[in-house]
Write a protein that holds these residues in place. Structure first.
Motif, PDB file in Angstrom:
ATOM      1  N   LEU A  68       0.705  -0.720   0.430  1.00 28.37           N
ATOM      2  CA  LEU A  68       0.202  -0.010   0.241  1.00 28.37           C
ATOM      3  C   LEU A  68       0.581   1.337  -0.015  1.00 28.37           C
ATOM      4  O   LEU A  68       0.165   2.407  -0.637  1.00 28.37           O
ATOM      5  N   LEU A  69       2.255   1.453   1.064  1.00 28.38           N
ATOM      6  CA  LEU A  69       2.734   2.528   0.984  1.00 28.38           C
ATOM      7  C   LEU A  69       3.152   2.813  -0.210  1.00 28.38           C
ATOM      8  O   LEU A  69       3.414   3.755  -0.478  1.00 28.38           O
ATOM      9  N   ILE A  70       3.636   1.371  -1.550  1.00 27.07           N
ATOM     10  CA  ILE A  70       4.442   1.600  -2.742  1.00 27.07           C
ATOM     11  C   ILE A  70       3.881   2.458  -3.129  1.00 27.07           C
ATOM     12  O   ILE A  70       3.820   3.335  -4.116  1.00 27.07           O
ATOM     13  N   ALA A  71       2.425   1.695  -3.282  1.00 26.85           N
ATOM     14  CA  ALA A  71       1.026   2.274  -4.268  1.00 26.85           C
ATOM     15  C   ALA A  71       1.143   3.665  -4.177  1.00 26.85           C
ATOM     16  O   ALA A  71       1.047   4.738  -5.029  1.00 26.85           O
ATOM     17  N   ILE A  72       0.766   4.457  -2.555  1.00 27.02           N
ATOM     18  CA  ILE A  72       0.480   5.783  -2.500  1.00 27.02           C
ATOM     19  C   ILE A  72       2.026   6.501  -2.617  1.00 27.02           C
ATOM     20  O   ILE A  72       1.667   7.597  -3.768  1.00 27.02           O
ATOM     21  N   GLN A  73       3.609   6.180  -2.821  1.00 23.54           N
ATOM     22  CA  GLN A  73       4.075   6.062  -3.328  1.00 23.54           C
ATOM     23  C   GLN A  73       4.291   6.816  -4.267  1.00 23.54           C
ATOM     24  O   GLN A  73       4.498   7.400  -5.270  1.00 23.54           O
ATOM     25  N   PHE A  74       3.588   5.934  -5.109  1.00 22.30           N
ATOM     26  CA  PHE A  74       3.392   5.221  -7.704  1.00 22.30           C
ATOM     27  C   PHE A  74       2.565   6.879  -7.797  1.00 22.30           C
ATOM     28  O   PHE A  74       2.491   7.181  -8.587  1.00 22.30           O
ATOM     29  N   LEU A  75       1.694   6.495  -6.946  1.00 28.95           N
ATOM     30  CA  LEU A  75       0.647   6.849  -7.538  1.00 28.95           C
ATOM     31  C   LEU A  75      -0.294   8.355  -7.601  1.00 28.95           C
ATOM     32  O   LEU A  75      -0.584   9.107  -7.829  1.00 28.95           O
ATOM     33  N   THR A  76       0.905   9.272  -6.026  1.00 34.13           N
ATOM     34  CA  THR A  76       0.652  10.078  -5.435  1.00 34.13           C
ATOM     35  C   THR A  76       1.655  10.875  -4.717  1.00 34.13           C
ATOM     36  O   THR A  76       2.966  10.194  -4.857  1.00 34.13           O
ATOM     37  N   ARG A  77       1.573  12.060  -4.466  1.00 35.05           N
ATOM     38  CA  ARG A  77       2.803  13.342  -3.889  1.00 35.05           C
ATOM     39  C   ARG A  77       2.480  12.960  -2.646  1.00 35.05           C
ATOM     40  O   ARG A  77       3.157  13.606  -1.914  1.00 35.05           O
ATOM     41  N   LEU A  78       1.775  12.498  -1.891  1.00 38.54           N
ATOM     42  CA  LEU A  78       1.315  12.468  -0.919  1.00 38.54           C
ATOM     43  C   LEU A  78       2.694  12.099   0.779  1.00 38.54           C
ATOM     44  O   LEU A  78       3.051  10.426   0.109  1.00 38.54           O
ATOM     45  N   PRO A  79       3.169  12.651   1.328  1.00 42.88           N
ATOM     46  CA  PRO A  79       3.965  11.873   2.194  1.00 42.88           C
ATOM     47  C   PRO A  79       4.020  10.166   3.205  1.00 42.88           C
ATOM     48  O   PRO A  79       3.221  10.401   3.439  1.00 42.88           O
ATOM     49  N   THR A  80       4.561  10.010   2.725  1.00 42.47           N
ATOM     50  CA  THR A  80       4.878   8.400   3.132  1.00 42.47           C
ATOM     51  C   THR A  80       5.977   8.201   3.915  1.00 42.47           C
ATOM     52  O   THR A  80       7.200   9.042   3.653  1.00 42.47           O
ATOM     53  N   PRO A  81       6.025   7.476   4.752  1.00 45.26           N
ATOM     54  CA  PRO A  81       7.554   6.402   5.650  1.00 45.26           C
ATOM     55  C   PRO A  81       8.427   6.418   4.806  1.00 45.26           C
ATOM     56  O   PRO A  81       7.906   5.506   3.318  1.00 45.26           O
ATOM     57  N   ARG A  82       9.782   6.736   4.776  1.00 44.41           N
ATOM     58  CA  ARG A  82      10.653   6.016   4.065  1.00 44.41           C
ATOM     59  C   ARG A  82      10.323   4.436   3.981  1.00 44.41           C
ATOM     60  O   ARG A  82      11.133   3.818   5.045  1.00 44.41           O
ATOM     61  N   LEU A  83      10.964   3.820   2.334  1.00 44.85           N
ATOM     62  CA  LEU A  83      10.521   2.075   2.238  1.00 44.85           C
ATOM     63  C   LEU A  83      12.370   1.700   2.470  1.00 44.85           C
ATOM     64  O   LEU A  83      12.857   2.901   1.414  1.00 44.85           O
ATOM     65  N   ALA A  84      13.034   0.698   1.979  1.00 44.02           N
ATOM     66  CA  ALA A  84      14.054   0.038   2.092  1.00 44.02           C
ATOM     67  C   ALA A  84      14.221  -0.378   0.729  1.00 44.02           C
ATOM     68  O   ALA A  84      12.904  -0.168   0.411  1.00 44.02           O
ATOM     69  N   ALA A  85      15.096  -0.917  -0.025  1.00 45.03           N
ATOM     70  CA  ALA A  85      14.877  -1.080  -1.248  1.00 45.03           C
ATOM     71  C   ALA A  85      13.809  -2.021  -1.511  1.00 45.03           C
ATOM     72  O   ALA A  85      12.703  -3.570  -1.343  1.00 45.03           O
ATOM     73  N   VAL A  86      13.182  -1.994  -2.276  1.00 43.11           N
ATOM     74  CA  VAL A  86      11.449  -2.087  -3.090  1.00 43.11           C
ATOM     75  C   VAL A  86      12.097  -2.457  -4.198  1.00 43.11           C
ATOM     76  O   VAL A  86      12.378  -2.906  -5.419  1.00 43.11           O
ATOM     77  N   SER A  87      11.639  -4.727  -4.081  1.00 42.92           N
ATOM     78  CA  SER A  87      11.927  -5.705  -5.472  1.00 42.92           C
ATOM     79  C   SER A  87      11.273  -5.434  -6.814  1.00 42.92           C
ATOM     80  O   SER A  87       9.666  -5.090  -6.356  1.00 42.92           O
ATOM     81  N   SER A  88      11.442  -6.067  -7.553  1.00 47.55           N
ATOM     82  CA  SER A  88      10.333  -5.711  -8.810  1.00 47.55           C
ATOM     83  C   SER A  88       9.251  -6.150  -8.541  1.00 47.55           C
ATOM     84  O   SER A  88       7.792  -6.414  -8.741  1.00 47.55           O
ATOM     85  N   ALA A  89       9.004  -8.021  -7.773  1.00 54.29           N
ATOM     86  CA  ALA A  89       8.000  -8.961  -7.437  1.00 54.29           C
ATOM     87  C   ALA A  89       7.174  -7.747  -6.306  1.00 54.29           C
ATOM     88  O   ALA A  89       5.651  -7.135  -6.938  1.00 54.29           O
ATOM     89  N   GLU A  90       7.692  -6.614  -5.403  1.00 51.11           N
ATOM     90  CA  GLU A  90       6.494  -5.968  -4.850  1.00 51.11           C
ATOM     91  C   GLU A  90       6.346  -4.063  -5.651  1.00 51.11           C
ATOM     92  O   GLU A  90       4.851  -4.159  -5.270  1.00 51.11           O
TER      93      GLU A  90
END
Length: 240
Positions: free
Chosen positions: A4-26
């Motif tokens: 969900l956090l990845i989707a929010i970061q990708f689709l919006t400009r809303l602030p979210t917690p910093r995520l560690a490395a994201v795999s292609s599957a994630e």
């Protein structure tokens, strides 16, 4: 929750917690959360419409539209413009069309499409605000973001790009779950029952006119579905 956090970061400009490395599957799996992000976007847009409407309907519509564009970073409008340029400038030459899709420059077809989209949303938002249909407004971004789940399972990749990275990230169970939730949401906004027609229509047009789906196709489809859904909600209010 990470999806969900990845989707929010990708689709919006809303602030979210910093995520560690994201795999292609994630990253691919984050598409399952797109409709949930739509609910978040819809809540913000509807709240802006309600707040602005304390002044007048047009103020509410303008504030809602500004936040709609701002929260999403005009991501989907960019896809709409690219699709318009590609079809308008090179509809008879597929290789040229693919090249135009990859061109970062904005042409006249893109400008016209984006302006018309923004005007359409502004007018439709105003009409729905006048009808006090804030819940219908809130559910439109949710309904539109079920589209990429359908198109990624149905249509071939147009080329190796951002859109193709989502291939395989959506399971049949995800489609069924969001389909059930979309049907449930139609209890509050019956016009949402037209969403499958809009999604299938856009997918059919992409296959026939473009040859497949890409990130631009997903973005443009979300924009088109949002406008059609706003219009459907208004039409339902007029005939119900």
């Amino acid at each position: 929750m990470k999806g969900l956090l990845i989707a929010i970061q990708f689709l919006t400009r809303l602030p979210t917690p910093r995520l560690a490395a994201v795999s292609s599957a994630e990253f691919a799996g984050a598409m399952r959360w797109f409709p949930a992000v739509g609910l978040l976007v819809g809540a913000i847009v509807a709240a802006a419409a309600w707040g602005g409407a304390r002044l007048d309907g047009w103020s509410g519509a303008l504030l809602a539209l500004l936040l709609w564009v701002g929260v999403t970073g005009a991501l989907h409008l960019d896809g709409l413009g690219d699709i318009a340029d590609a079809r308008g400038a090179a509809h008879k030459d597929r290789d040229r069309m693919i090249a135009v899709l990859s061109d970062p420059h904005v042409g006249s077809f893109a400008v016209v499409a984006i302006v018309l989209q923004l005007v359409a949303k502004l007018v439709l938002l105003h009409a729905l605000i006048e009808a006090q249909a804030f819940l219908a407004i809130a559910l439109v971004p949710f309904a539109a973001r079920t589209g990429p789940l359908v198109w990624s399972r149905w249509l071939p990749d147009l080329h190796a790009g951002l859109g193709s990275r989502f291939r395989g990230g959506v399971r049949i169970g995800d489609l069924l779950l969001w389909g059930v939730l979309l049907a449930a949401a139609s209890c509050w906004s019956p016009a949402l029952l037209a969403t499958p027609l809009f999604l299938l229509g856009w997918g059919w047009w992409l296959r026939r006119a473009i040859g497949g789906v890409s990130g631009d196709g997903h973005g443009a489809g979300i924009e088109v579905t949002e406008s059609l859904s706003l219009f459907a909600a208004l039409l339902w209010l007029q005939v119900a």
